[in-house]
Write a protein that holds these residues in place. Structure first.
Motif, short mmCIF file in Angstrom:
data_model
loop_
_atom_site.label_atom_id
_atom_site.label_comp_id
_atom_site.label_asym_id
_atom_site.label_seq_id
_atom_site.Cartn_x
_atom_site.Cartn_y
_atom_site.Cartn_z
N VAL A 62 5.04 -14.01 -23.38
CA VAL A 62 6.31 -13.57 -23.90
C VAL A 62 6.41 -12.06 -23.74
N ASN A 63 7.44 -11.62 -23.02
CA ASN A 63 7.72 -10.22 -22.74
C ASN A 63 6.53 -9.51 -22.08
N PRO A 64 5.96 -10.09 -21.01
CA PRO A 64 4.84 -9.41 -20.35
C PRO A 64 5.36 -8.32 -19.41
N SER A 65 4.50 -7.35 -19.15
CA SER A 65 4.78 -6.38 -18.09
C SER A 65 4.33 -7.01 -16.77
N ALA A 66 4.73 -6.42 -15.67
CA ALA A 66 4.28 -6.92 -14.37
C ALA A 66 2.77 -6.84 -14.28
N LYS A 67 2.19 -5.79 -14.83
CA LYS A 67 0.73 -5.62 -14.80
C LYS A 67 0.04 -6.72 -15.60
N GLN A 68 0.56 -7.02 -16.78
CA GLN A 68 -0.03 -8.09 -17.59
C GLN A 68 0.09 -9.44 -16.90
N SER A 75 -6.47 -14.21 -13.09
CA SER A 75 -7.55 -14.94 -13.75
C SER A 75 -7.26 -16.41 -13.98
N GLN A 76 -5.98 -16.77 -14.19
CA GLN A 76 -5.65 -18.13 -14.57
C GLN A 76 -4.97 -18.96 -13.48
N ALA A 77 -4.28 -18.30 -12.54
CA ALA A 77 -3.53 -19.05 -11.52
C ALA A 77 -3.46 -18.26 -10.21
N PRO A 82 0.60 -13.82 -3.95
CA PRO A 82 0.82 -13.73 -2.50
C PRO A 82 -0.52 -13.58 -1.77
N ALA A 83 -0.54 -13.97 -0.51
CA ALA A 83 -1.76 -13.85 0.30
C ALA A 83 -2.28 -12.42 0.22
N GLY A 84 -3.59 -12.29 0.07
CA GLY A 84 -4.21 -10.98 0.01
C GLY A 84 -4.37 -10.45 -1.40
N GLN A 85 -3.69 -11.04 -2.36
CA GLN A 85 -3.82 -10.59 -3.74
C GLN A 85 -4.67 -11.55 -4.56
N ASP A 86 -5.10 -12.65 -3.96
CA ASP A 86 -5.82 -13.65 -4.73
C ASP A 86 -7.25 -13.23 -5.08
N GLU A 87 -7.71 -12.12 -4.52
CA GLU A 87 -9.07 -11.68 -4.84
C GLU A 87 -9.08 -10.50 -5.79
N ILE A 88 -7.93 -10.12 -6.32
CA ILE A 88 -7.87 -9.03 -7.28
C ILE A 88 -8.50 -9.50 -8.57
N GLU A 90 -9.51 -8.56 -12.66
CA GLU A 90 -9.11 -7.70 -13.76
C GLU A 90 -10.20 -6.70 -14.10
N SER A 91 -11.46 -7.07 -13.96
CA SER A 91 -12.55 -6.17 -14.31
C SER A 91 -12.54 -4.94 -13.42
N GLY A 92 -12.89 -3.82 -14.03
CA GLY A 92 -12.95 -2.58 -13.27
C GLY A 92 -11.59 -1.96 -13.01
N GLY A 93 -10.55 -2.51 -13.59
CA GLY A 93 -9.23 -1.93 -13.45
C GLY A 93 -8.58 -2.15 -12.10
N LYS A 94 -9.07 -3.09 -11.30
CA LYS A 94 -8.50 -3.33 -9.98
C LYS A 94 -7.05 -3.77 -10.06
N VAL A 95 -6.73 -4.61 -11.02
CA VAL A 95 -5.35 -5.08 -11.17
C VAL A 95 -4.44 -3.91 -11.49
N GLY A 96 -4.83 -3.11 -12.46
CA GLY A 96 -4.01 -1.99 -12.87
C GLY A 96 -3.80 -0.99 -11.74
N ARG A 97 -4.84 -0.68 -11.01
CA ARG A 97 -4.71 0.27 -9.89
C ARG A 97 -3.81 -0.30 -8.81
N PHE A 98 -3.95 -1.59 -8.52
CA PHE A 98 -3.11 -2.23 -7.50
C PHE A 98 -1.65 -2.19 -7.92
N VAL A 99 -1.36 -2.60 -9.15
CA VAL A 99 0.02 -2.61 -9.62
C VAL A 99 0.59 -1.21 -9.65
N ASP A 100 -0.18 -0.26 -10.12
CA ASP A 100 0.30 1.13 -10.14
C ASP A 100 0.63 1.62 -8.75
N ARG A 101 -0.18 1.25 -7.78
CA ARG A 101 0.07 1.67 -6.39
C ARG A 101 1.34 1.03 -5.85
N VAL A 102 1.50 -0.26 -6.08
CA VAL A 102 2.68 -0.98 -5.56
C VAL A 102 3.95 -0.53 -6.27
#
Length: 105
Positions: A62-68, A75-77, A82-88, A90-102
């Motif tokens: 409910v009311n998530p950000s794109a990063k969340q 982790s769950q689905a 999209p192709a190429g993002q399935d190996e991101i 959450e640990s180590g901040g990879k998700v956050g850095r990716f979203v911030d970049r995009v």
């Protein structure tokens, strides 16, 4: 993945723009167009019509950000990413850095 939204909702607009930039596909439901969609949101949002609400299978956010949402999907689905993002991961901040970049944050 189902995204429940309504016109005029700034949080909905922000999430939709973020998902567009990330290339994440979804089925969108305007809760003002269909009473059943509004009922689905109430079911997942403690009786409230809080949007955006995202439903993936039996789980919801409910009311998530794109990063969340990206972290959740990673982790769950991961099959919904999209192709190429399935190996991101959450640990180590990879998700956050990716979203911030995009998203240019």
């Amino acid at each position: 993945m189902d995204l429940y939204w309504r016109p005029g909702c700034g949080f909905c607009s922000s999430l939709r723009r973020g998902l567009d930039k990330l290339g994440i596909e979804r089925v969108e439901h305007n809760i003002w167009d269909n009473p059943n969609d509004a009922a689905t949101v109430r079911q997942h949002a403690n009786g409230n019509e809080t949007v955006p609400t995202v439903v993936v299978g039996s789980q919801s956010l409910v009311n998530p950000s794109a990063k969340q949402l990206l972290a959740f999907l990673s982790s769950q689905a991961p099959h919904l990413l999209p192709a190429g993002q399935d190996e991101i991961e959450e640990s180590g901040g990879k998700v956050g850095r990716f979203v911030d970049r995009v998203l240019g944050n």
